[in-house]
Design a protein around this motif. Structure first.
Motif, PDB file in Angstrom:
ATOM      1  N   PRO A 203       1.646  74.215  -1.915  1.00  0.00           N
ATOM      2  CA  PRO A 203       3.090  74.482  -2.037  1.00  0.00           C
ATOM      3  C   PRO A 203       3.395  75.700  -2.915  1.00  0.00           C
ATOM      4  N   ILE A 204       2.628  75.904  -3.983  1.00  0.00           N
ATOM      5  CA  ILE A 204       2.862  77.062  -4.854  1.00  0.00           C
ATOM      6  C   ILE A 204       2.573  78.348  -4.094  1.00  0.00           C
ATOM      7  N   LEU A 205       1.457  78.391  -3.359  1.00  0.00           N
ATOM      8  CA  LEU A 205       1.112  79.585  -2.590  1.00  0.00           C
ATOM      9  C   LEU A 205       2.231  79.973  -1.638  1.00  0.00           C
ATOM     10  N   HIS A 206       2.851  78.975  -1.039  1.00  0.00           N
ATOM     11  CA  HIS A 206       3.883  79.245  -0.037  1.00  0.00           C
ATOM     12  C   HIS A 206       5.296  79.214  -0.641  1.00  0.00           C
ATOM     13  N   ASN A 207       5.344  79.473  -1.967  1.00  0.00           N
ATOM     14  CA  ASN A 207       6.612  79.725  -2.674  1.00  0.00           C
ATOM     15  C   ASN A 207       7.562  78.530  -2.683  1.00  0.00           C
ATOM     16  N   LYS A 208       7.005  77.320  -2.746  1.00  0.00           N
ATOM     17  CA  LYS A 208       7.836  76.131  -2.808  1.00  0.00           C
ATOM     18  C   LYS A 208       7.939  75.571  -4.223  1.00  0.00           C
TER      19      LYS A 208
END
Length: 862
Positions: A806-811
């Motif tokens: 989720p962090i990688l995909h800006n969530k």
């Protein structure tokens, strides 16, 4: 971690293993009883008893015990081995006494009802059928049959003739004889010191049968060398080489284990290097040792194209001669020692692993510190000890079991193996500073935070002081979603090449360094990301992490290993053609994600892989290093002040990059019924429907219903498996990714039961389209998810994999916690209405196995 052994007033032995570090507990009841004690008519009865103990007690009728455990998010299970059986519950600490009450009630007061036998015979028979379809399991059965001694020569699961005839009297007699107080001990691990008196008092209220201590046969392979071959639905040859071992406590067993590991444990081992890395004549090879109550067996395994068999045996012979002649090096001894010692350290990361280690040691050796003492013996071993042990173990009889593809001939390999056996004696005789940074701390987990290292490159840091270990991950956007039909398989082969050497270290030096420090470095490729993972001990962090970042930023992509990996990938694609489960889910992906890269096989196709070039792989990775968003993840016991400067320096050459919002994707889903015919015992079945991307609100409701249908107490499991005996295992599948997902039910069923299995599943979908579950079940789901979240967040790897995507995909760092908050806030009415809408969507069905077309033809308008 401290431990204490006590004898309770009911004569039950109690072991308390205390650790304050973790919020979980593991409660385990061990019996020194297993399949090695079974007579001919009882073969498989220990495993069958394992199933029957779960059928309930007077206090907790069938399904109630699993229902209670899963209601507080715990997990209950068991396993049966040759010399012992273990029943266990892992749970949050708050439920410790409940776990003890449930587990001891289960094993001390089982109902064992005649009415439960018919369906359970069918369930176990399906499990047996599944093992016949699995080449590795079937191959091991053949090894047992060919050379194992009486008591150990039959499968733990039994056979069709015994499974279908077990009587209640047999079960009760076997239980009375072996599952008694003299063979049992209760192991309770976790933060238990303050609860010692309560644990003792509660455990003392239960009683097990009295009886005699188990007496196990001695384990020694047949006294003369053997050679056995058989056909199977495989595309590759599989060779298993078995040699008798000393027992775990026998002096010198540690030296034999070290010697065998030098030959074949790890990618830098002698045999792996010779057969796989350097020549590519084999796909894989490895070594292992199985210890029993009285003795053991060393196993060497090899997987290869059958046509390469003679080359494999020739290279094996040369490597054995070289090893026996020159002996192991000091460096190899240090490497293998480090790996053994590291295994003990890694056990400390989760309480259940530590508890299983203690229980296994006590059940097998009678010494709670048996494994610890074994490791101490490992520490003082030198190359002279190991050299002598290799000569000794290789002088014992050799037993070969060969598995070959159907409609091929074993004659050439059998002749070569007979020659190898004849050379045994000849071979042995021949040889005698801190910087400002922007940090976001999780609102729910104060030990977790993100730091923007530069635009487009983020560090996720999670402090975990449980054990002196760490994980380091690097994620870059890419993966399957960036592929097309033409370059399908690109990221799978790219990720495999990242660990084949870098600008400052060759392939061999890198592999040796990792093995010497008991660390593992590997590449991975997923739906929307790819990258590297590193696991190691904190004492070696900086040296290991330096290789990690060089492998990421400065990989050399040697031509030799690129060609080798392409060959291995093509073989893997070929193997998939015989894998019914893989065929089923490949078909599911095509239905759920039409026209999207998710519908592609992550391994690619023979045509697309053949078209991949070194230049393409290098160009893709170098471009991604400059342009794609990246996440570096660290979870371990080092402080952020120690980690941050090192990571910032390691990525200093990487430029900033733009944050790119993912494009919204819509799929033109068309419900389908697909059949793929395969000559197997079982039919693989998937019934399901598509869901939106991983941020879509539907995933919250699907997570809840998926949790409700999971576990041994679920309606799905109880109805389809326990009551109707339609399968060995059945489970909900909830797939969630950046661009889309799906939900469904998957099971493997006998070909004669497929029609009934499909009806049972579709009836379940219909039920929850038209009928609301009870409020009690709704509340239970929320409690289950909370408990499972506690159990699923213990190790460094748990934290890394849960937070990172989720962090990688800006969530954001709190994406997973906000999902839990949403679940907490969902009302019964909201859940019921939305679930009905979701499950009202048209279903797709995939059937793979014998007579699949006939099964599908009979469905009509299901």
């Amino acid at each position: 971690m401290q431990h204490k052994i006590l004898k309770l007033k009911n004569d039950l032995e109690l072991i308390l293993a205390h650790s304050k570090a973790l919020p979980t507990v593991s409660v385990q009841i061990w019996f020194r009883a297993g399949s090695a004690l079974e007579g001919t008519k009882d073969q498989g009865i220990a495993h069958f008893l394992e199933h029957m103990f779960f059928k309930g007690t007077a206090k907790r009728p069938e399904g109630k015990m699993t229902y209670e455990v899963e209601s507080f998010g715990g997990e209950i299970n068991a396993f049966t081995s040759f010399d012992y059986t273990c029943y266990y519950i892992n749970a949050p600490k708050a439920n410790l006494l409940e776990c003890i009450d449930i587990l001891l009630d289960m094993v001390s007061a089982p109902l064992f009802q005649e009415a439960d036998l018919p369906a359970e015979r069918e369930v176990v028979f399906e499990e047996y059928r599944r093992s016949l379809d699995a080449p590795k399991q079937y191959g091991f059965m053949k090894v047992q049959e060919a050379c194992f001694p009486l008591g150990y020569s039959h499968p733990i699961i039994g056979n069709e003739g015994t499974i279908k005839k077990f009587s209640l009297e047999q079960l009760k007699t076997f239980r009375q004889n072996y599952y008694n107080n003299q063979n049992a001990f209760l192991l309770v691990a976790g933060d238990v010191e303050s609860l010692e008196e309560e644990i003792k008092q509660l455990a003392s209220t239960f009683s097990l049968p009295n009886g005699n201590q188990s007496e196990f046969p001695k384990f020694i392979l047949k006294e003369t060398s053997t050679l056995d071959s058989h056909e199977k639905d495989v595309r590759m040859g599989n060779l298993t080489w078995s040699i008798s071992s000393l027992g775990h406590q026998d002096p010198g067993s540690e030296y034999e284990d070290l010697g065998l590991s030098i030959l074949g444990h790890g990618d830098s081992s002698r045999l792996y290097t010779r057969l796989v890395s350097e020549s590519g004549i084999a796909n894989n090879c490895g070594t292992s040792t199985m210890f029993f109550k009285k003795g053991g067996v060393h196993i060497l395994s090899f997987n290869f194209p059958l046509k390469n068999g003679p080359k494999v045996l020739s290279a094996l012979t040369e490597e054995l001669e070289r090893t026996l002649q020159n002996g192991p090096s000091d460096e190899e001894i240090v490497k293998i020692k480090n790996q053994y010692l590291a295994s003990k350290v890694y056990d400390l990361e989760s309480i259940e692993n530590f508890a299983f280690s203690l229980g296994h040691s006590y059940a097998l050796t009678g010494d709670i510190l048996g494994e610890e003492k074994y490791l101490q013996r490992i520490k003082v071993a030198n190359k002279h000890h190991v050299d002598h042990a290799l000569h000794t173990l290789l002088s014992r009889p050799w037993h070969f079991t060969l598995q070959i593809p159907k409609e091929t001939s074993p004659k050439i390999m059998e002749r070569k193996l007979q020659q190898l056996i004849k050379t045994q004696n000849k071979m042995l005789n021949k040889v005698e500073t801190k910087k400002n940074f922007s940090r976001v701390v999780s609102e729910y987990d104060q030990l977790a935070s993100t730091i923007e290292l530069r635009p487009g490159i983020t560090l996720f840091y999670r402090h975990n002081k449980t054990a002196p270990t760490f994980v380091l991950h690097a994620y870059m956007k890419g993966g399957l979603a960036d592929e097309s039909a033409k370059n399908n398989g690109l990221y799978n082969i790219l990720s495999s090449q990242l660990t084949n050497g870098h600008k400052f270290s060759s392939y061999d030096d890198l592999r040796n360094f990792m093995d010497d420090h008991a660390a593992s470095l590997g590449g991975f490729s997923g739906k929307n990301a790819y990258g590297l993972t590193l696991h190691g001990q904190s004492d070696h962090f900086y040296a290991l992490a330096e290789h990690f970042f060089h492998s990421l930023i400065n990989p050399t992509f040697p031509s030799k290993y690129f060609k080798l990996e392409k060959g291995l990938q093509l073989r893997a694609i070929l193997n998939q053609k015989e894998d019914t489960v893989r065929q089923c889910f490949n078909c599911v992906s095509k239905i759920m994600f039409p026209g999207h890269a998710y519908s592609l096989n992550p391994l690619g196709t023979p045509e697309s892989v053949k078209n991949l070039s070194e230049a393409m792989v290098k160009r893709t990775h170098n471009s991604n290093l400059k342009n794609k968003e990246m996440l570096i993840t660290y979870c371990g016991d080092k402080t952020l002040e120690e980690i941050l400067p090192f990571v910032k320096n390691s990525i200093a050459t990487l430029p900033a990059r733009k944050q790119v919002k993912p494009k919204k994707v819509s799929f033109k889903y068309r419900p389908q019924i697909k059949a793929i015919n395969f000559p197997r015992e079982q039919v693989q079945i998937f019934i399901g429907l598509p869901i939106g991307d991983f941020t879509h609100k539907d995933h919250v409701y699907i997570k809840m219903i998926s949790t409700f249908l999971s576990g041994q107490s679920s309606e799905l499991f109880v109805d389809v498996r326990d009551k109707k005996g339609l399968c060995y295992s059945v489970a909900p599948i909830h797939f969630s990714a950046l661009n889309g997902g799906h939900f469904g039910i998957f099971m493997g069923s006998g070909k004669d039961k497929a029609q009934d299995a499909i009806k049972a599943i579709t009836d379940l979908f219909k039920k929850y389209r038209t009928t609301h579950m009870s409020r009690e079940d709704f509340d239970r789901i929320k409690k289950m998810i909370k408990g499972q979240n506690i159990l699923n967040m213990q190790t460094n790897e748990d934290y890394a994999t849960t937070y990172s995507v989720p962090i990688l995909h800006n969530k954001g760092i709190d994406f997973i916690h906000k999902i839990q908050t949403q679940i907490d806030q969902i009302t019964y009415e909201d859940f019921s209405d939305n679930l009905k809408k979701i499950l009202s969507r048209p279903l797709s069905i995939v059937v793979v196995g014998p007579g699949a077309s006939s099964v599908v033809d009979k469905l009509g308008n299901f």
